[in-house]
Motif scaffolding. Structure first.
Motif, PDB file in Angstrom:
ATOM      1  N   TRP A  22       1.003  -0.860  -0.137  1.00  0.00           N
ATOM      2  CA  TRP A  22      -0.195   0.004  -0.230  1.00  0.00           C
ATOM      3  C   TRP A  22       0.780   0.948  -0.133  1.00  0.00           C
ATOM      4  O   TRP A  22       1.740   1.553   0.713  1.00  0.00           O
ATOM      5  CB  TRP A  22      -1.283  -0.194   1.809  1.00  0.00           C
ATOM      6  N   GLY A  23      -0.029   2.113  -0.571  1.00  0.00           N
ATOM      7  CA  GLY A  23       0.964   3.479  -0.996  1.00  0.00           C
ATOM      8  C   GLY A  23       0.502   4.572   0.715  1.00  0.00           C
ATOM      9  O   GLY A  23      -0.034   3.715   0.978  1.00  0.00           O
ATOM     10  N   GLN A  24       1.223   5.612   0.470  1.00  0.00           N
ATOM     11  CA  GLN A  24       0.430   6.089   1.833  1.00  0.00           C
ATOM     12  C   GLN A  24      -0.776   7.060   1.435  1.00  0.00           C
ATOM     13  O   GLN A  24      -1.347   7.836   2.254  1.00  0.00           O
ATOM     14  CB  GLN A  24       1.647   7.341   1.966  1.00  0.00           C
ATOM     15  N   GLY A  25      -0.583   7.614   0.639  1.00  0.00           N
ATOM     16  CA  GLY A  25      -2.444   8.130  -0.175  1.00  0.00           C
ATOM     17  C   GLY A  25      -1.985   9.487  -0.869  1.00  0.00           C
ATOM     18  O   GLY A  25      -0.978  10.111   0.437  1.00  0.00           O
ATOM     19  N   THR A  26      -2.902  10.180  -1.304  1.00  0.00           N
ATOM     20  CA  THR A  26      -3.068  11.336  -1.629  1.00  0.00           C
ATOM     21  C   THR A  26      -4.799  12.051  -2.082  1.00  0.00           C
ATOM     22  O   THR A  26      -5.180  11.312  -2.131  1.00  0.00           O
ATOM     23  CB  THR A  26      -2.119  11.370  -2.912  1.00  0.00           C
ATOM     24  N   GLN A  27      -4.776  13.634  -1.122  1.00  0.00           N
ATOM     25  CA  GLN A  27      -5.827  13.448  -0.705  1.00  0.00           C
ATOM     26  C   GLN A  27      -6.445  14.310  -2.004  1.00  0.00           C
ATOM     27  O   GLN A  27      -5.768  15.423  -2.596  1.00  0.00           O
ATOM     28  CB  GLN A  27      -5.692  14.685   0.310  1.00  0.00           C
ATOM     29  N   VAL A  28      -7.334  13.682  -2.198  1.00  0.00           N
ATOM     30  CA  VAL A  28      -8.618  14.695  -3.354  1.00  0.00           C
ATOM     31  C   VAL A  28      -9.656  15.131  -3.069  1.00  0.00           C
ATOM     32  O   VAL A  28     -10.384  14.767  -1.680  1.00  0.00           O
ATOM     33  CB  VAL A  28      -8.793  13.689  -4.801  1.00  0.00           C
ATOM     34  N   THR A  29      -9.874  16.255  -2.846  1.00  0.00           N
ATOM     35  CA  THR A  29     -10.107  17.310  -2.790  1.00  0.00           C
ATOM     36  C   THR A  29     -11.725  17.968  -3.714  1.00  0.00           C
ATOM     37  O   THR A  29     -10.816  18.737  -4.394  1.00  0.00           O
ATOM     38  CB  THR A  29     -10.517  18.322  -1.351  1.00  0.00           C
ATOM     39  N   VAL A  30     -13.037  17.685  -4.071  1.00  0.00           N
ATOM     40  CA  VAL A  30     -13.470  17.633  -4.497  1.00  0.00           C
ATOM     41  C   VAL A  30     -14.895  19.390  -4.167  1.00  0.00           C
ATOM     42  O   VAL A  30     -15.655  18.691  -3.259  1.00  0.00           O
ATOM     43  CB  VAL A  30     -14.727  17.427  -5.542  1.00  0.00           C
ATOM     44  N   SER A  31     -14.428  20.198  -4.891  1.00  0.00           N
ATOM     45  CA  SER A  31     -15.629  21.756  -4.250  1.00  0.00           C
ATOM     46  C   SER A  31     -17.063  21.624  -5.173  1.00  0.00           C
ATOM     47  O   SER A  31     -16.629  21.634  -5.937  1.00  0.00           O
ATOM     48  CB  SER A  31     -15.194  23.001  -4.420  1.00  0.00           C
ATOM     49  N   SER A  32     -17.780  21.891  -4.561  1.00  0.00           N
ATOM     50  CA  SER A  32     -19.433  22.538  -5.245  1.00  0.00           C
ATOM     51  C   SER A  32     -19.411  24.262  -5.861  1.00  0.00           C
ATOM     52  O   SER A  32     -18.720  23.982  -4.967  1.00  0.00           O
ATOM     53  CB  SER A  32     -20.030  21.548  -3.978  1.00  0.00           C
TER      54      SER A  32
END
Length: 119
Positions: A109-119
């Motif tokens: 597993w990797g460490q992850g990356t944040q994805v944020t989608v604004s409305s």
């Protein structure tokens, strides 16, 4: 051991696009089934998409079908997730994972990356 490092996350408006990358090192990348998972705050981690060692076979969660595309370049030891038509509910930490083709569960597993989608 396989080391996985994600990149490409960020903040995007609803309807926008992002491309995530997962760079692998340590062992022969083409021996591994790869996948993307995500976890939103307060929710369980969920499967997003998977790709076979050759790239010939892919599968997706129903929630992303038709919007996300998983791919890989074994010569570059890299997997991608093209995300189009992003929705606020896609907001999560996205993590790539790998498993040997003879195993049934993801083991790296990797460490992850944040994805944020604004409305």
């Amino acid at each position: 051991q396989v080391q996985l490092v994600e990149s490409g996350g960020g903040l995007v408006q609803a309807g926008g696009s992002l491309r995530l990358s997962c760079a692998a090192s340590g062992r022969t990348f083409s021996n591994y089934q790869m996948g993307w998972f995500r976890q939103a705050p307060g929710k369980e981690r969920e499967f997003v998409a998977g790709i076979s060692w050759s790239g010939a076979n892919t599968n997706y969660a129903d929630s992303v079908k038709g919007r996300f595309t998983i791919s890989r370049d074994n010569a570059k030891n890299t997997m991608y997730l093209q995300m189009n038509g992003l929705k606020p509910e896609d907001t999560a930490v996205y993590t790539c994972a790998g498993r040997n083709i003879f195993r049934s569960e993801y083991e790296y597993w990797g460490q992850g990356t944040q994805v944020t989608v604004s409305s």
